[in-house]
Design an enzyme around this catalytic site. Structure first.
Site, PDB file in Angstrom:
ATOM      1  N   CYS A 118      10.114   1.616   1.402  1.00 47.10           N
ATOM      2  CA  CYS A 118       8.988   1.936   0.529  1.00 47.10           C
ATOM      3  C   CYS A 118       8.859   3.456   0.363  1.00 47.10           C
ATOM      4  O   CYS A 118       9.791   4.105  -0.095  1.00 47.10           O
ATOM      5  CB  CYS A 118       7.719   1.286   1.065  1.00 47.10           C
ATOM      6  SG  CYS A 118       6.309   1.381  -0.065  1.00 47.10           S
ATOM      7  N   GLN A 119       7.747   4.039   0.750  1.00 47.47           N
ATOM      8  CA  GLN A 119       7.601   5.490   0.667  1.00 47.47           C
ATOM      9  C   GLN A 119       8.677   6.194   1.478  1.00 47.47           C
ATOM     10  O   GLN A 119       9.158   7.267   1.099  1.00 47.47           O
ATOM     11  CB  GLN A 119       6.209   5.901   1.150  1.00 47.47           C
ATOM     12  CG  GLN A 119       5.915   7.378   1.029  1.00 47.47           C
ATOM     13  CD  GLN A 119       4.610   7.765   1.707  1.00 47.47           C
ATOM     14  OE1 GLN A 119       4.191   7.136   2.677  1.00 47.47           O
ATOM     15  NE2 GLN A 119       3.955   8.792   1.194  1.00 47.47           N
TER      16      GLN A 119
END
Length: 355
Positions: A118-119
């Site tokens: 994700c991030q």
């Protein structure tokens, strides 16, 4: 839920290095490094990496170890008010770069494999663009690249936030505020329906334990360093600079075409936080090397702990060891592998990205 203790993983590990809040862990038995290429996992800042080692039989990390991958994990820790001025370049060129150096040094100084979630995938992409010679292979899982693509409810929520006013007022963004925002994206599912189903879980201790571990993880949200939150929310979510090639970190422009190493990009078909088009945009941006894209039938978290979790483990482990995301068992092509020339033409093999 404030009384829930912090979630903990289930796989043995040892801390091998620390800096400020950050901890670097090596997983598996024994303390001596193995002989294979090590894998460093970079999770998102907004949640805890416990999701990758959630419960017995539901551990992405344990699955990789069982498939012969030597696993290290960067744990960002819990920022507090003293960390409000930490910026994107601090996480990228100080913390992550230091961890890459530590892992590489334990394995003879060789380039290592990097996996971002994700991030953490965005951070890993930026690192690969700025430091391509330090890595052998790159894996991105449920990673947003085009923050305006698809039905992106999270991007719509962040788009209306006055980020400067929020950070200037709070300094460090509370984890409770982050949790409330995520729960608000699916209020009926996250605040009503799953609790109505709780009585049925009493008959299955394993399911009950998994549910409680998940609840611990959901509400175990670290605070966010203000400047990093400001930069990521403004430049990625609101201005969508990464996909446009205009993102700057510490005065350096992030040009994804500089990523020449092999890349595996995996997304969930039913991901409500990172819609497939947001992740698939990566394949259009890479300008060299080879690119493998894989879709798994699951959501943002489900692909790690749901019924298809072993499929993800097989995909990542096989690709890291052989360059092929499929097990080679005759089950058919399940990914799209593309060689991308400097001119942008593509010649692929295999078929659809079916799970």
């Amino acid at each position: 839920m404030s009384g829930l203790r912090r979630a903990e993983g289930v796989t043995p590990r040892e801390e091998i290095w620390r800096q400020d809040r950050l901890r670097l862990y090596r997983y598996g038995p024994g303390s001596a490094p193995g002989h294979g290429v090590p894998l460093l996992i970079v999770y998102a800042l907004v949640n805890r990496p416990t999701m990758l080692d959630l419960a017995p039989g539901r551990s992405f990390i344990a699955g990789l170890l069982a498939r012969g991958i030597e696993v290290y994990l960067l744990d960002w820790g819990y920022p507090d008010a003293a960390d409000r001025h930490l910026a994107f370049e601090d996480y990228l060129d100080d913390y992550l770069d230091s961890c890459v150096s530590q892992v590489s040094a334990r394995h003879g100084g060789q380039p290592i494999d990097l996996l971002g979630v994700c991030q953490g995938g965005v951070i890993s992409l930026c690192y690969a663009a700025l430091h391509p010679g330090r890595l052998r292979r790159l894996v991105t899982l449920v990673t947003p690249v085009d923050f305006a693509a698809g039905d992106n409810s999270l991007a719509r929520l962040v788009r209306d936030v006055d980020v400067d006013a929020l950070v200037d007022a709070l300094g460090t963004v509370p984890g409770e505020l982050m949790s409330a925002g995520y729960l608000a994206l699916q209020p009926h599912q996250q605040l009503v329906r799953k609790y109505l189903a709780m009585p049925g879980r009493d008959a299955d201790p394993e399911e009950r334990d998994l549910f409680l571990r998940m609840e611990q993880w959901i509400y175990d949200s670290p605070a966010q360093a203000g400047e990093m939150f400001r930069q990521f929310a403004r430049d990625c979510f609101q201005r969508n600079l990464l996909v446009r090639g205009e993102l700057e970190i510490g005065g350096q422009r992030i040009d994804l075409s500089r990523i020449r190493l092999p890349v595996l990009n995996v997304y969930g078909r039913r991901d409500h936080l990172v819609p497939p088009p947001s992740s698939q945009a990566l394949g259009r941006l890479l300008d060299g090397g080879d690119y493998t894209e894989r879709a798994i039938d699951g959501g943002h978290i489900g692909i790690f702990v749901g019924r298809r979790s072993e499929e993800l483990q097989d995909c990542v482990a096989n690709w890291l060891k052989t360059g092929a995301a499929d097990p080679g068992d005759g089950s058919g092509a399940a990914c799209r592998r593309t060689a991308i020339s400097a001119a942008g033409t593509r010649g692929g093999e295999g078929g659809s990205s079916a799970a």
